[in-house]
Design a protein around this motif. Sequence first.
Motif, PDB file in Angstrom:
ATOM      1  N   TYR A  97      64.937  27.359  20.420  1.00 14.05           N
ATOM      2  CA  TYR A  97      65.296  27.282  18.997  1.00 14.05           C
ATOM      3  C   TYR A  97      64.310  26.902  18.803  1.00 14.05           C
ATOM      4  O   TYR A  97      63.787  27.716  17.400  1.00 14.05           O
ATOM      5  CB  TYR A  97      66.855  28.040  18.670  1.00 14.05           C
ATOM      6  CG  TYR A  97      67.376  29.383  19.226  1.00 14.05           C
ATOM      7  CD1 TYR A  97      66.216  30.676  20.036  1.00 14.05           C
ATOM      8  CD2 TYR A  97      68.823  29.222  19.689  1.00 14.05           C
ATOM      9  CE1 TYR A  97      67.647  31.502  20.332  1.00 14.05           C
ATOM     10  CE2 TYR A  97      69.752  30.065  20.533  1.00 14.05           C
ATOM     11  CZ  TYR A  97      68.761  31.353  20.061  1.00 14.05           C
ATOM     12  OH  TYR A  97      69.665  32.259  20.943  1.00 14.05           O
ATOM     13  N   ARG A  98      64.357  25.555  18.489  1.00 18.46           N
ATOM     14  CA  ARG A  98      63.735  25.233  17.523  1.00 18.46           C
ATOM     15  C   ARG A  98      62.315  25.444  17.836  1.00 18.46           C
ATOM     16  O   ARG A  98      61.499  24.935  16.609  1.00 18.46           O
ATOM     17  CB  ARG A  98      63.812  23.588  18.161  1.00 18.46           C
ATOM     18  CG  ARG A  98      64.555  22.399  16.777  1.00 18.46           C
ATOM     19  CD  ARG A  98      64.966  21.360  17.391  1.00 18.46           C
ATOM     20  NE  ARG A  98      65.959  20.982  16.760  1.00 18.46           N
ATOM     21  CZ  ARG A  98      66.515  20.404  17.660  1.00 18.46           C
ATOM     22  NH1 ARG A  98      66.284  19.858  18.812  1.00 18.46           N
ATOM     23  NH2 ARG A  98      67.733  19.645  17.075  1.00 18.46           N
ATOM     24  N   ALA A  99      61.420  25.579  18.708  1.00 18.28           N
ATOM     25  CA  ALA A  99      59.988  26.006  19.376  1.00 18.28           C
ATOM     26  C   ALA A  99      59.762  27.031  18.551  1.00 18.28           C
ATOM     27  O   ALA A  99      58.464  27.222  17.772  1.00 18.28           O
ATOM     28  CB  ALA A  99      59.751  25.999  20.549  1.00 18.28           C
ATOM     29  N   GLU A 100      60.921  27.835  18.141  1.00 15.36           N
ATOM     30  CA  GLU A 100      60.871  29.194  18.062  1.00 15.36           C
ATOM     31  C   GLU A 100      60.148  29.212  16.280  1.00 15.36           C
ATOM     32  O   GLU A 100      59.708  29.454  15.590  1.00 15.36           O
ATOM     33  CB  GLU A 100      61.355  30.331  18.070  1.00 15.36           C
ATOM     34  CG  GLU A 100      61.275  30.509  19.524  1.00 15.36           C
ATOM     35  CD  GLU A 100      62.597  31.807  19.982  1.00 15.36           C
ATOM     36  OE1 GLU A 100      62.797  32.311  19.128  1.00 15.36           O
ATOM     37  OE2 GLU A 100      62.705  32.145  21.189  1.00 15.36           O
ATOM     38  N   LEU A 101      61.308  27.949  16.285  1.00 16.01           N
ATOM     39  CA  LEU A 101      60.981  27.704  14.577  1.00 16.01           C
ATOM     40  C   LEU A 101      59.751  27.251  14.138  1.00 16.01           C
ATOM     41  O   LEU A 101      58.982  28.119  13.399  1.00 16.01           O
ATOM     42  CB  LEU A 101      62.120  27.129  14.072  1.00 16.01           C
ATOM     43  CG  LEU A 101      62.243  26.335  12.441  1.00 16.01           C
ATOM     44  CD1 LEU A 101      62.874  27.682  11.664  1.00 16.01           C
ATOM     45  CD2 LEU A 101      63.547  25.416  12.515  1.00 16.01           C
ATOM     46  N   GLN A 102      59.040  25.895  14.660  1.00 20.09           N
ATOM     47  CA  GLN A 102      58.229  25.929  14.298  1.00 20.09           C
ATOM     48  C   GLN A 102      56.994  26.586  14.800  1.00 20.09           C
ATOM     49  O   GLN A 102      56.025  26.679  13.620  1.00 20.09           O
ATOM     50  CB  GLN A 102      58.175  25.182  15.921  1.00 20.09           C
ATOM     51  CG  GLN A 102      58.838  23.343  15.562  1.00 20.09           C
ATOM     52  CD  GLN A 102      58.229  22.362  16.229  1.00 20.09           C
ATOM     53  OE1 GLN A 102      57.869  22.363  17.046  1.00 20.09           O
ATOM     54  NE2 GLN A 102      59.489  21.327  16.077  1.00 20.09           N
TER      55      GLN A 102
END
Length: 180
Positions: free
Chosen positions: A61-66
């Motif tokens: 999810y953090r990667a998608e946020l970035q």
Amino acid sequence: DELKAFLDKNLVYEKYLLSVLEESDDFVEIGDLLKRHETLKAHHRDLQERAAEVVRLNDEYRAELQAYTKEGQDTKLKGHNEIAILQKTWEEYQLDSLTAGSSRERMLEDSAEKVLEYGKCGMAITNLYERARARSKVKQPYTADIKEQLKVLQDFVMDLSFIVAKGKQSQSQKAEAAKA
């Protein structure tokens, strides 16, 4: 000699386990202690796997946020909406994970309590069986089978009930004879 050395080496472990049993009120036999250890190891392993999954989802999810924040000014509002949806989904997964973990822990506790209750029942039956064998005029061979122990207890109680009933009947007949 090699087998003797192996047995001597493992005797230390058995002595240690016996000393743990002497100090603990929770365990009756070494097998119970080892089963509890295995249960806790399995539970620990499950929790570690679940934690790794949560970390993996968190990283995903953090990667998608970035990726969404890198999009430009034109898609910033759309990106924020999608982030909010993903965060809500992540929180739901996190809540589901916590719920499943506590549910699993409750199941393990209930299972341990049931095993303990079964052990206590078995000990109580064996204790009553030993007392019945000691007081019975009918000598029974010793058995470790719980079903057989219960059968012996049933026979003993039925014999006592019969004796009490005959005694009451005899007393009432004597009382009637004394009145007449």
